[in-house]
Design a protein around this motif. Structure first.
Motif, PDB file in Angstrom:
ATOM      1  N   ALA A   5      34.281   8.122 -28.653  1.00 57.29           N
ATOM      2  CA  ALA A   5      33.344   9.251 -28.678  1.00 57.29           C
ATOM      3  C   ALA A   5      33.952  10.461 -29.379  1.00 57.29           C
ATOM      4  O   ALA A   5      33.276  11.153 -30.144  1.00 57.29           O
ATOM      5  CB  ALA A   5      32.906   9.615 -27.257  1.00 57.29           C
ATOM      6  N   VAL A   6      35.235  10.693 -29.147  1.00 59.55           N
ATOM      7  CA  VAL A   6      35.932  11.808 -29.799  1.00 59.55           C
ATOM      8  C   VAL A   6      36.030  11.545 -31.302  1.00 59.55           C
ATOM      9  O   VAL A   6      35.765  12.428 -32.119  1.00 59.55           O
ATOM     10  CB  VAL A   6      37.325  12.042 -29.184  1.00 59.55           C
ATOM     11  CG1 VAL A   6      38.099  13.092 -29.978  1.00 59.55           C
ATOM     12  CG2 VAL A   6      37.209  12.452 -27.724  1.00 59.55           C
ATOM     13  N   ALA A  59      32.698  12.026 -32.915  1.00 57.15           N
ATOM     14  CA  ALA A  59      32.392  13.463 -33.022  1.00 57.15           C
ATOM     15  C   ALA A  59      33.188  14.098 -34.161  1.00 57.15           C
ATOM     16  O   ALA A  59      32.667  14.946 -34.892  1.00 57.15           O
ATOM     17  CB  ALA A  59      32.680  14.165 -31.699  1.00 57.15           C
ATOM     18  N   ASP A 100      29.935  19.621 -30.276  1.00 58.29           N
ATOM     19  CA  ASP A 100      30.077  18.285 -29.693  1.00 58.29           C
ATOM     20  C   ASP A 100      31.537  17.837 -29.725  1.00 58.29           C
ATOM     21  O   ASP A 100      32.045  17.284 -28.740  1.00 58.29           O
ATOM     22  CB  ASP A 100      29.189  17.305 -30.470  1.00 58.29           C
ATOM     23  CG  ASP A 100      29.092  15.949 -29.806  1.00 58.29           C
ATOM     24  OD1 ASP A 100      28.934  15.891 -28.565  1.00 58.29           O
ATOM     25  OD2 ASP A 100      29.171  14.938 -30.534  1.00 58.29           O
ATOM     26  N   THR A 137      33.527  19.756 -27.049  1.00 62.56           N
ATOM     27  CA  THR A 137      33.200  19.240 -25.717  1.00 62.56           C
ATOM     28  C   THR A 137      33.868  17.894 -25.461  1.00 62.56           C
ATOM     29  O   THR A 137      34.534  17.702 -24.432  1.00 62.56           O
ATOM     30  CB  THR A 137      31.669  19.105 -25.560  1.00 62.56           C
ATOM     31  OG1 THR A 137      31.089  20.408 -25.683  1.00 62.56           O
ATOM     32  CG2 THR A 137      31.305  18.496 -24.219  1.00 62.56           C
ATOM     33  N   LYS A 138      33.738  16.984 -26.388  1.00 62.96           N
ATOM     34  CA  LYS A 138      34.293  15.638 -26.189  1.00 62.96           C
ATOM     35  C   LYS A 138      35.815  15.634 -26.229  1.00 62.96           C
ATOM     36  O   LYS A 138      36.464  14.957 -25.431  1.00 62.96           O
ATOM     37  CB  LYS A 138      33.716  14.679 -27.198  1.00 62.96           C
ATOM     38  CG  LYS A 138      32.250  14.382 -26.887  1.00 62.96           C
ATOM     39  CD  LYS A 138      31.616  13.432 -27.835  1.00 62.96           C
ATOM     40  CE  LYS A 138      30.186  13.168 -27.343  1.00 62.96           C
ATOM     41  NZ  LYS A 138      29.338  12.637 -28.371  1.00 62.96           N
TER      42      LYS A 138
END
Length: 112
Positions: A63-64, A67, A104, A107-108
């Protein structure tokens, strides 16, 4: 895998580029709403950079990385828009998109 230092650099570059382009962007603005959007985008990028600088940005995972890739792609679109001398409305829209992608990423990468 990207490092926290690389992530912070991407976030700083997005803010720095917007800051460097602000005067030309304001001069191109054809309405108060466009000028405000330019200011709002710049303020949001500055806030995200400061938030990222305080955070470790050491979370990892797909996910990182996704992003990070999205933020880099959004920044590339902005660079292309400026190189092709696109109109201010398109530039404002693209900077708004990078604000979202950088948000995003912060946050991630902060574990959120």
């Amino acid at each position: 895998m990207s490092t926290n230092r690389e992530r912070l650099h991407v976030i700083y570059d997005a803010y720095s580029d917007a800051y460097d382009r602000r005067l030309d962007d304001w001069s191109e603005a054809t309405s108060k709403a466009q000028a405000k959007a330019i200011s709002d985008n710049l303020d949001a990028l500055e806030t995200l950079y400061l938030r990222a600088a305080k955070a470790a940005l050491d979370a990892s995972g797909q996910a990182v990385e996704d992003a990070m890739a999205a933020a880099l792609e959004a920044q590339e679109k902005i660079d292309n828009a400026y190189e092709q001398a696109r109109g201010i409305a398109e530039k404002v829209r693209l900077v708004g998109e990078v604000v979202s992608k950088i948000g995003d990423l912060v946050t991630k990468a902060s574990g959120g």
